[in-house]
Design a protein around this motif. Structure first.
Motif, short mmCIF file in Angstrom:
data_model
loop_
_atom_site.label_atom_id
_atom_site.label_comp_id
_atom_site.label_asym_id
_atom_site.label_seq_id
_atom_site.Cartn_x
_atom_site.Cartn_y
_atom_site.Cartn_z
N UNK A 66 0.82 -1.22 0.00
CA UNK A 66 0.00 0.00 0.00
C UNK A 66 0.85 1.27 0.00
N UNK A 67 1.88 1.37 0.86
CA UNK A 67 2.74 2.56 0.77
C UNK A 67 3.43 2.67 -0.60
N UNK A 68 3.81 1.51 -1.17
CA UNK A 68 4.44 1.52 -2.48
C UNK A 68 3.48 2.07 -3.54
N UNK A 69 2.22 1.71 -3.44
CA UNK A 69 1.23 2.21 -4.40
C UNK A 69 1.09 3.73 -4.32
N UNK A 70 1.08 4.27 -3.11
CA UNK A 70 0.97 5.73 -2.96
C UNK A 70 2.23 6.41 -3.48
N UNK A 71 3.38 5.84 -3.17
CA UNK A 71 4.63 6.42 -3.66
C UNK A 71 4.73 6.33 -5.19
N UNK A 72 4.25 5.23 -5.75
CA UNK A 72 4.26 5.08 -7.20
C UNK A 72 3.37 6.12 -7.86
#
Length: 133
Positions: free
Chosen positions: A101-107
């Motif tokens: 989930x954090x990776x999705x926001x950062x992406x």
């Protein structure tokens, strides 16, 4: 009419505020890394950034006349550079095991970064080119 005498919609202002929201959202995600994270605020910032980027694009396409040939020339090369930069940053997130989930926001923030900065650069160059009325 000379290019510097024309009035343009606030394309760069909308894009810059959007970029600011995307960067702020990314900083908030990274600041909470390793803790129990709430992604509500960073996600809201990313949504706001995407909405402002789309607003900048809508304002841009309504400009007539405009130096579209110069715009697309500059956009293409700057887009290449910023997509490469964002890809390298994304790769560093992946190899450092940033959770889903954090990776999705950062992406999402990287996508905004990779597209909105070239848009601002290309618009700034093209707006000062002379065009036929």
């Amino acid at each position: 009419m000379r290019p510097f005498e024309r009035k343009f919609p606030p394309v760069v202002v909308a894009a810059m505020v959007g970029l600011t929201l995307a960067i702020t959202g990314g900083v908030l995600v990274v600041a909470q890394m390793g803790e129990k994270q709430s992604l509500a605020v960073p996600t809201g910032f990313m949504v706001g950034a995407i909405v402002l980027e789309l607003a900048a694009i809508v304002m841009l396409v309504t400009i007539r006349p405009f130096a579209w040939d110069r715009f697309f020339l500059v956009l293409g090369w700057t887009l290449l550079a910023y997509v490469l930069q964002s890809g390298i940053i994304e790769w560093s997130f992946i190899i450092n095991d940033v959770p889903g989930r954090p990776l999705a926001v950062l992406t999402a923030g990287l996508v905004v970064f990779a597209t909105i900065v070239p848009l601002m650069i290309a618009f700034t160059v093209a707006r000062y080119q002379s065009v036929a009325p």
